[in-house]
Design a protein around this motif. Sequence first.
Motif, PDB file in Angstrom:
ATOM      1  N   ALA A  53       6.652  -5.075  34.472  1.00  0.00           N
ATOM      2  CA  ALA A  53       6.505  -5.538  35.853  1.00  0.00           C
ATOM      3  C   ALA A  53       6.354  -4.364  36.813  1.00  0.00           C
ATOM      4  O   ALA A  53       5.578  -4.415  37.776  1.00  0.00           O
ATOM      5  CB  ALA A  53       7.703  -6.394  36.242  1.00  0.00           C
ATOM      6  N   LEU A  54       7.092  -3.291  36.547  1.00  0.00           N
ATOM      7  CA  LEU A  54       6.986  -2.088  37.367  1.00  0.00           C
ATOM      8  C   LEU A  54       5.592  -1.488  37.247  1.00  0.00           C
ATOM      9  O   LEU A  54       4.970  -1.118  38.253  1.00  0.00           O
ATOM     10  CB  LEU A  54       8.035  -1.071  36.924  1.00  0.00           C
ATOM     11  N   ARG A  55       5.088  -1.410  36.027  1.00  0.00           N
ATOM     12  CA  ARG A  55       3.739  -0.900  35.785  1.00  0.00           C
ATOM     13  C   ARG A  55       2.689  -1.732  36.510  1.00  0.00           C
ATOM     14  O   ARG A  55       1.716  -1.192  37.055  1.00  0.00           O
ATOM     15  CB  ARG A  55       3.447  -0.905  34.294  1.00  0.00           C
ATOM     16  N   ASP A  56       2.904  -3.040  36.566  1.00  0.00           N
ATOM     17  CA  ASP A  56       1.934  -3.951  37.185  1.00  0.00           C
ATOM     18  C   ASP A  56       2.060  -4.025  38.698  1.00  0.00           C
ATOM     19  O   ASP A  56       1.356  -4.813  39.343  1.00  0.00           O
ATOM     20  CB  ASP A  56       2.096  -5.358  36.593  1.00  0.00           C
ATOM     21  N   GLY A  57       2.973  -3.232  39.254  1.00  0.00           N
ATOM     22  CA  GLY A  57       3.100  -3.178  40.704  1.00  0.00           C
ATOM     23  C   GLY A  57       3.885  -4.311  41.327  1.00  0.00           C
ATOM     24  O   GLY A  57       3.820  -4.534  42.539  1.00  0.00           O
ATOM     25  N   LYS A  58       4.681  -5.017  40.530  1.00  0.00           N
ATOM     26  CA  LYS A  58       5.460  -6.134  41.069  1.00  0.00           C
ATOM     27  C   LYS A  58       6.703  -5.653  41.807  1.00  0.00           C
ATOM     28  O   LYS A  58       7.315  -6.417  42.558  1.00  0.00           O
ATOM     29  CB  LYS A  58       5.855  -7.084  39.939  1.00  0.00           C
ATOM     30  N   GLY A  59       7.084  -4.416  41.579  1.00  0.00           N
ATOM     31  CA  GLY A  59       8.239  -3.850  42.255  1.00  0.00           C
ATOM     32  C   GLY A  59       8.023  -2.379  42.541  1.00  0.00           C
ATOM     33  O   GLY A  59       7.033  -1.778  42.091  1.00  0.00           O
ATOM     34  N   ASP A  60       8.948  -1.783  43.303  1.00  0.00           N
ATOM     35  CA  ASP A  60       8.816  -0.379  43.711  1.00  0.00           C
ATOM     36  C   ASP A  60       9.663   0.569  42.874  1.00  0.00           C
ATOM     37  O   ASP A  60       9.414   1.781  42.871  1.00  0.00           O
ATOM     38  CB  ASP A  60       9.216  -0.243  45.186  1.00  0.00           C
ATOM     39  N   ALA A  61      10.674   0.031  42.178  1.00  0.00           N
ATOM     40  CA  ALA A  61      11.555   0.859  41.354  1.00  0.00           C
ATOM     41  C   ALA A  61      12.247  -0.049  40.352  1.00  0.00           C
ATOM     42  O   ALA A  61      12.239  -1.280  40.492  1.00  0.00           O
ATOM     43  CB  ALA A  61      12.573   1.591  42.215  1.00  0.00           C
ATOM     44  N   PHE A  62      12.860   0.575  39.335  1.00  0.00           N
ATOM     45  CA  PHE A  62      13.501  -0.191  38.263  1.00  0.00           C
ATOM     46  C   PHE A  62      14.859   0.399  37.949  1.00  0.00           C
ATOM     47  O   PHE A  62      15.029   1.619  37.916  1.00  0.00           O
ATOM     48  CB  PHE A  62      12.621  -0.163  37.011  1.00  0.00           C
ATOM     49  N   VAL A  63      15.844  -0.488  37.716  1.00  0.00           N
ATOM     50  CA  VAL A  63      17.205  -0.079  37.375  1.00  0.00           C
ATOM     51  C   VAL A  63      17.634  -0.798  36.103  1.00  0.00           C
ATOM     52  O   VAL A  63      17.452  -2.011  35.981  1.00  0.00           O
ATOM     53  CB  VAL A  63      18.195  -0.417  38.508  1.00  0.00           C
ATOM     54  N   SER A  64      18.220  -0.047  35.159  1.00  0.00           N
ATOM     55  CA  SER A  64      18.733  -0.652  33.931  1.00  0.00           C
ATOM     56  C   SER A  64      19.905   0.153  33.403  1.00  0.00           C
ATOM     57  O   SER A  64      19.911   1.385  33.478  1.00  0.00           O
ATOM     58  CB  SER A  64      17.651  -0.736  32.852  1.00  0.00           C
ATOM     59  N   ALA A  65      20.894  -0.561  32.863  1.00  0.00           N
ATOM     60  CA  ALA A  65      22.015   0.087  32.183  1.00  0.00           C
ATOM     61  C   ALA A  65      21.895  -0.096  30.677  1.00  0.00           C
ATOM     62  O   ALA A  65      22.863   0.080  29.949  1.00  0.00           O
ATOM     63  CB  ALA A  65      23.340  -0.492  32.681  1.00  0.00           C
ATOM     64  N   GLY A  66      20.704  -0.446  30.214  1.00  0.00           N
ATOM     65  CA  GLY A  66      20.470  -0.687  28.795  1.00  0.00           C
ATOM     66  C   GLY A  66      20.271   0.582  27.993  1.00  0.00           C
ATOM     67  O   GLY A  66      20.634   1.681  28.425  1.00  0.00           O
ATOM     68  N   SER A  67      19.642   0.440  26.847  1.00  0.00           N
ATOM     69  CA  SER A  67      19.421   1.541  25.918  1.00  0.00           C
ATOM     70  C   SER A  67      18.695   2.715  26.574  1.00  0.00           C
ATOM     71  O   SER A  67      17.616   2.540  27.152  1.00  0.00           O
ATOM     72  CB  SER A  67      18.595   1.037  24.730  1.00  0.00           C
ATOM     73  N   ASN A  78      25.088   1.051  43.810  1.00  0.00           N
ATOM     74  CA  ASN A  78      24.713   2.432  44.118  1.00  0.00           C
ATOM     75  C   ASN A  78      23.445   2.867  43.381  1.00  0.00           C
ATOM     76  O   ASN A  78      22.685   3.695  43.896  1.00  0.00           O
ATOM     77  CB  ASN A  78      25.871   3.373  43.800  1.00  0.00           C
ATOM     78  N   ALA A  79      23.203   2.316  42.196  1.00  0.00           N
ATOM     79  CA  ALA A  79      21.962   2.626  41.482  1.00  0.00           C
ATOM     80  C   ALA A  79      20.760   2.059  42.242  1.00  0.00           C
ATOM     81  O   ALA A  79      19.706   2.704  42.331  1.00  0.00           O
ATOM     82  CB  ALA A  79      22.010   2.045  40.069  1.00  0.00           C
ATOM     83  N   ILE A  80      20.922   0.869  42.803  1.00  0.00           N
ATOM     84  CA  ILE A  80      19.850   0.276  43.617  1.00  0.00           C
ATOM     85  C   ILE A  80      19.654   1.093  44.899  1.00  0.00           C
ATOM     86  O   ILE A  80      18.525   1.344  45.322  1.00  0.00           O
ATOM     87  CB  ILE A  80      20.177  -1.191  43.934  1.00  0.00           C
ATOM     88  N   ARG A  81      20.754   1.523  45.489  1.00  0.00           N
ATOM     89  CA  ARG A  81      20.669   2.370  46.691  1.00  0.00           C
ATOM     90  C   ARG A  81      19.954   3.681  46.376  1.00  0.00           C
ATOM     91  O   ARG A  81      19.128   4.169  47.167  1.00  0.00           O
ATOM     92  CB  ARG A  81      22.084   2.652  47.211  1.00  0.00           C
ATOM     93  N   GLN A  82      20.259   4.242  45.219  1.00  0.00           N
ATOM     94  CA  GLN A  82      19.606   5.470  44.765  1.00  0.00           C
ATOM     95  C   GLN A  82      18.101   5.242  44.599  1.00  0.00           C
ATOM     96  O   GLN A  82      17.279   6.068  45.026  1.00  0.00           O
ATOM     97  CB  GLN A  82      20.231   5.895  43.443  1.00  0.00           C
ATOM     98  N   ALA A  83      17.723   4.129  43.988  1.00  0.00           N
ATOM     99  CA  ALA A  83      16.310   3.797  43.803  1.00  0.00           C
ATOM    100  C   ALA A  83      15.615   3.646  45.145  1.00  0.00           C
ATOM    101  O   ALA A  83      14.486   4.117  45.340  1.00  0.00           O
ATOM    102  CB  ALA A  83      16.180   2.519  42.980  1.00  0.00           C
ATOM    103  N   LYS A  84      16.288   2.988  46.084  1.00  0.00           N
ATOM    104  CA  LYS A  84      15.718   2.790  47.429  1.00  0.00           C
ATOM    105  C   LYS A  84      15.465   4.127  48.123  1.00  0.00           C
ATOM    106  O   LYS A  84      14.434   4.322  48.784  1.00  0.00           O
ATOM    107  CB  LYS A  84      16.653   1.934  48.275  1.00  0.00           C
ATOM    108  N   LYS A  85      16.404   5.061  47.974  1.00  0.00           N
ATOM    109  CA  LYS A  85      16.239   6.380  48.597  1.00  0.00           C
ATOM    110  C   LYS A  85      15.029   7.123  48.012  1.00  0.00           C
ATOM    111  O   LYS A  85      14.327   7.838  48.739  1.00  0.00           O
ATOM    112  CB  LYS A  85      17.508   7.218  48.404  1.00  0.00           C
ATOM    113  N   CYS A  86      14.802   6.943  46.712  1.00  0.00           N
ATOM    114  CA  CYS A  86      13.641   7.579  46.078  1.00  0.00           C
ATOM    115  C   CYS A  86      12.347   7.048  46.677  1.00  0.00           C
ATOM    116  O   CYS A  86      11.402   7.801  46.945  1.00  0.00           O
ATOM    117  CB  CYS A  86      13.656   7.326  44.573  1.00  0.00           C
ATOM    118  N   VAL A  87      12.308   5.732  46.880  1.00  0.00           N
ATOM    119  CA  VAL A  87      11.108   5.112  47.453  1.00  0.00           C
ATOM    120  C   VAL A  87      10.959   5.512  48.914  1.00  0.00           C
ATOM    121  O   VAL A  87       9.870   5.909  49.357  1.00  0.00           O
ATOM    122  CB  VAL A  87      11.168   3.578  47.307  1.00  0.00           C
ATOM    123  N   ASP A  88      12.031   5.421  49.665  1.00  0.00           N
ATOM    124  CA  ASP A  88      11.980   5.767  51.095  1.00  0.00           C
ATOM    125  C   ASP A  88      11.565   7.221  51.305  1.00  0.00           C
ATOM    126  O   ASP A  88      10.869   7.544  52.278  1.00  0.00           O
ATOM    127  CB  ASP A  88      13.354   5.544  51.748  1.00  0.00           C
TER     128      ASP A  88
END
Length: 332
Positions: free
Chosen positions: A88-102, A304-314
């Motif tokens: 979805a990120l690659r397809d431009g559906k969002g501006d950043a991605f957050v995951s606590a997975g692998s 805070n991870a979402i806030r961090q992602a937002k700062k990267c975009v901003d």
Amino acid sequence: MKIIVDAFGGDNAPLEVIKGCQLAKQELQVDIILTGDETKIKQVATQENLDIAGFEILQADEIFDIHAQPASILREGKNTSLAVGLQALRDGKGDAFVSAGSTGGLVTGATLLTKRIKGIKRPALAPMLPSNRNKFILLDAGANTECRADMLVQFAIMGTAYMKCVKHIAHPRVGLLNIGAEETKGREQELQAYELLKNAPINFIGNAEARELPEGNYDVIVCDGFSGNITLKLYEGMGALFRDNLKNWFSGVKGKLSALLLLNKIKDFQKLMDYKEEGGAILLGIAYPVIKAHGSSDAKAFYNAIRQAKKCVDGNMISVITDILESMKGGN
């Protein structure tokens, strides 16, 4: 701004993920896209009385196993919440991605599905670590166990861009992790990297010994992923040592009375050492901001991870990295 979040990544998913996303939507004014089993997400939200109205959910039927081979995300794992989010990120559906997975799945998936910034040879996993004066970014912390000297230069450029755009440090001080401060120290990799870093468009201040890192003389530390991961794990171990000792020092009646006198300083130290305060480690070098949250993240850490992602975009971090790479190309 839309932040895509893997709803089933991490030990406390999906409940803590949803709670963190709800808080982020309220306080950061970001739109949230969750990836995962829609039925389970809505069921948990209803049970816990969480408001997910306005959340978009991208259906994913599976969860990427942390024990799975990272490359399997391209085949068997393509319908996992991790892969669906990266696609979805690659397809431009969002501006950043957050995951606590692998971690392996995230690095491989982001590199091959979302793609790298043009010109970047390898992505780097880059956590923020505490010191006496400031927090510094360490890269690479494990994505690439072996690196060439020119890759270390790119790590330095990306780390510099992050500290400028997200931490608002005008001239981040860059150090090369090494076994000595002298210019002649290190393996061939470090010797070559030193010469390249001296001529790169960054504020390179020389070699950094591991014992210097806690002093706070650097904003960016670059190294290969093998050395970086050892450094990161040692930091985590020492953090646990400090935490356990603090508990022992301030146990019992006398200890508790002493703690009251030092309460503010203890809280400040705990905050400095708490990974939840930062959010996660950014995977630098990908065409969009990708944040790797800790596997045991709770709602605070996801927020805070979402806030961090937002700062990267901003802060237009990706554009800054691209511009520096282009300027170097033009100078050659």
